[in-house]
Each structure stands twice: as structure tokens, then as C-alpha cells.
Motif scaffolding. Structure first.
Motif, PDB file in Angstrom:
ATOM      1  N   ARG A  13       7.577 -16.656  13.887  1.00 49.46           N
ATOM      2  CA  ARG A  13       6.484 -16.050  14.659  1.00 49.46           C
ATOM      3  C   ARG A  13       5.245 -16.939  14.635  1.00 49.46           C
ATOM      4  O   ARG A  13       4.574 -17.123  15.655  1.00 49.46           O
ATOM      5  N   ALA A  14       4.938 -17.518  13.478  1.00 47.88           N
ATOM      6  CA  ALA A  14       3.786 -18.414  13.360  1.00 47.88           C
ATOM      7  C   ALA A  14       3.980 -19.666  14.209  1.00 47.88           C
ATOM      8  O   ALA A  14       3.036 -20.153  14.847  1.00 47.88           O
ATOM      9  N   ALA A  15       5.202 -20.193  14.230  1.00 49.02           N
ATOM     10  CA  ALA A  15       5.489 -21.370  15.056  1.00 49.02           C
ATOM     11  C   ALA A  15       5.322 -21.044  16.538  1.00 49.02           C
ATOM     12  O   ALA A  15       4.795 -21.849  17.309  1.00 49.02           O
ATOM     13  N   GLN A  16       5.754 -19.857  16.935  1.00 48.01           N
ATOM     14  CA  GLN A  16       5.598 -19.445  18.333  1.00 48.01           C
ATOM     15  C   GLN A  16       4.123 -19.276  18.683  1.00 48.01           C
ATOM     16  O   GLN A  16       3.694 -19.689  19.763  1.00 48.01           O
ATOM     17  N   GLN A  17       3.363 -18.686  17.796  1.00 47.39           N
ATOM     18  CA  GLN A  17       1.929 -18.515  18.053  1.00 47.39           C
ATOM     19  C   GLN A  17       1.242 -19.862  18.210  1.00 47.39           C
ATOM     20  O   GLN A  17       0.361 -20.030  19.061  1.00 47.39           O
ATOM     21  N   GLU A  18       1.646 -20.829  17.413  1.00 47.79           N
ATOM     22  CA  GLU A  18       1.068 -22.173  17.513  1.00 47.79           C
ATOM     23  C   GLU A  18       1.432 -22.814  18.846  1.00 47.79           C
ATOM     24  O   GLU A  18       0.589 -23.444  19.494  1.00 47.79           O
ATOM     25  N   ALA A  54      -0.453 -11.009  29.922  1.00 48.87           N
ATOM     26  CA  ALA A  54       0.620 -10.173  30.474  1.00 48.87           C
ATOM     27  C   ALA A  54       1.822 -10.117  29.538  1.00 48.87           C
ATOM     28  O   ALA A  54       2.540  -9.117  29.517  1.00 48.87           O
ATOM     29  N   ASN A  55       2.042 -11.158  28.757  1.00 44.69           N
ATOM     30  CA  ASN A  55       3.193 -11.204  27.854  1.00 44.69           C
ATOM     31  C   ASN A  55       2.812 -10.991  26.394  1.00 44.69           C
ATOM     32  O   ASN A  55       3.599 -11.289  25.496  1.00 44.69           O
ATOM     33  N   LYS A  56       1.642 -10.476  26.161  1.00 38.92           N
ATOM     34  CA  LYS A  56       1.164 -10.294  24.802  1.00 38.92           C
ATOM     35  C   LYS A  56       1.970  -9.237  24.038  1.00 38.92           C
ATOM     36  O   LYS A  56       2.127  -9.319  22.825  1.00 38.92           O
ATOM     37  N   ASP A  60      10.404  -9.434  21.051  1.00 33.86           N
ATOM     38  CA  ASP A  60      11.687 -10.086  20.802  1.00 33.86           C
ATOM     39  C   ASP A  60      11.496 -11.598  20.721  1.00 33.86           C
ATOM     40  O   ASP A  60      10.945 -12.224  21.636  1.00 33.86           O
ATOM     41  N   LEU A  61      11.941 -12.192  19.613  1.00 37.25           N
ATOM     42  CA  LEU A  61      11.690 -13.617  19.384  1.00 37.25           C
ATOM     43  C   LEU A  61      12.381 -14.512  20.402  1.00 37.25           C
ATOM     44  O   LEU A  61      11.821 -15.519  20.827  1.00 37.25           O
ATOM     45  N   ASP A  62      13.590 -14.162  20.801  1.00 37.70           N
ATOM     46  CA  ASP A  62      14.300 -14.984  21.792  1.00 37.70           C
ATOM     47  C   ASP A  62      13.630 -14.905  23.157  1.00 37.70           C
ATOM     48  O   ASP A  62      13.528 -15.912  23.873  1.00 37.70           O
ATOM     49  N   THR A  63      13.169 -13.723  23.522  1.00 41.13           N
ATOM     50  CA  THR A  63      12.452 -13.567  24.788  1.00 41.13           C
ATOM     51  C   THR A  63      11.154 -14.365  24.771  1.00 41.13           C
ATOM     52  O   THR A  63      10.795 -15.004  25.769  1.00 41.13           O
ATOM     53  N   ILE A  64      10.479 -14.349  23.639  1.00 39.91           N
ATOM     54  CA  ILE A  64       9.228 -15.103  23.510  1.00 39.91           C
ATOM     55  C   ILE A  64       9.504 -16.598  23.678  1.00 39.91           C
ATOM     56  O   ILE A  64       8.759 -17.303  24.366  1.00 39.91           O
TER      57      ILE A  64
END
Length: 117
Positions: A13-18, A54-56, A60-64
């Protein structure tokens, strides 16, 4: 077992936020290249922010990951071909305009003082 799963989830999740933060900053800076005037930039920046907001709510991690990949592809497709570069930065028009003197040349700053020995 639950701790390992939780830590893996939080790390992903942290990697995705970055990745989202970096993508947003790049897209926002690139918006300055397309919108010359500030009143145009503010409207475009607001539209960009709405796209990210809109995507906030997606959890789901895969969708993100798919959304981020699509956003990065869109950014690369619409990136400005001739971005603005600050004149004194590397690649700018004033970069190394006044280069340092070659070695062996000495500059004396005596400001008009004379040696009267």
C-alpha cells in the motif's frame, strides 16, 4: 502469520501511495508546460485533481495497480514534447553561459589598489 500478512499489505500500500504521489506531481508539473497562463493552469490542475480523487475510494490492491498503470500510460502518451526548462538549469538557455575560467588564468580582485613600494 497475521502480522506478516498485515506488514506485506502495508508495504504494498505504501509503494502504491508513493507511485500515485510521483505520478500526480509529474502530471501537475507537466500541466504547466501545456497551460501557459495561470488561469488556464488552475482549471487544468483542478481537472487533474478530480481525476485522482475519483479513484480515492478503491481498496483492492490489484485494481489500484491497474489504475496506476493506466494513469502512467496516459501520462506518457500526453507528455509535453518540449517541456519548459528553467534557463539556468542543465539544458536551459543560460546554462554555463559564463563558464569558469580555464586553469592557469588567475583573477586578481584588487579593486584598483596599487602597490606603491
Amino acid at each position: 502469520m497475521i502480522g506478516a500478512t498485515t506488514s506485506a499489505y502495508l508495504a504494498r500500500r505504501a509503494a502504491q501511495q508513493e507511485r500515485v504521489r510521483i505520478l500526480y506531481r509529474r502530471a501537475l508539473k507537466d500541466t504547466l508546460n501545456w497551460a501557459v497562463h495561470r488561469h488556464l493552469f488552475y482549471r487544468d490542475a483542478s481537472d487533474l485533481r478530480e481525476k485522482f480523487e475519483a479513484n480515492k475510494h478503491v481498496e483492492d490492491l490489484d485494481t489500484i495497480n491497474k489504475i496506476i498503470a493506466a494513469g502512467e500510460a496516459t501520462y506518457n502518451k500526453w507528455r509535453h514534447p518540449d517541456p519548459y526548462i528553467v534557463p539556468w538549469a542543465p539544458g536551459g538557455s543560460k546554462f554555463t553561459r559564463n563558464p569558469v575560467p580555464p586553469s592557469g588564468i588567475e583573477i586578481v580582485y584588487d579593486y584598483g589598489k596599487e602597490d606603491n613600494d
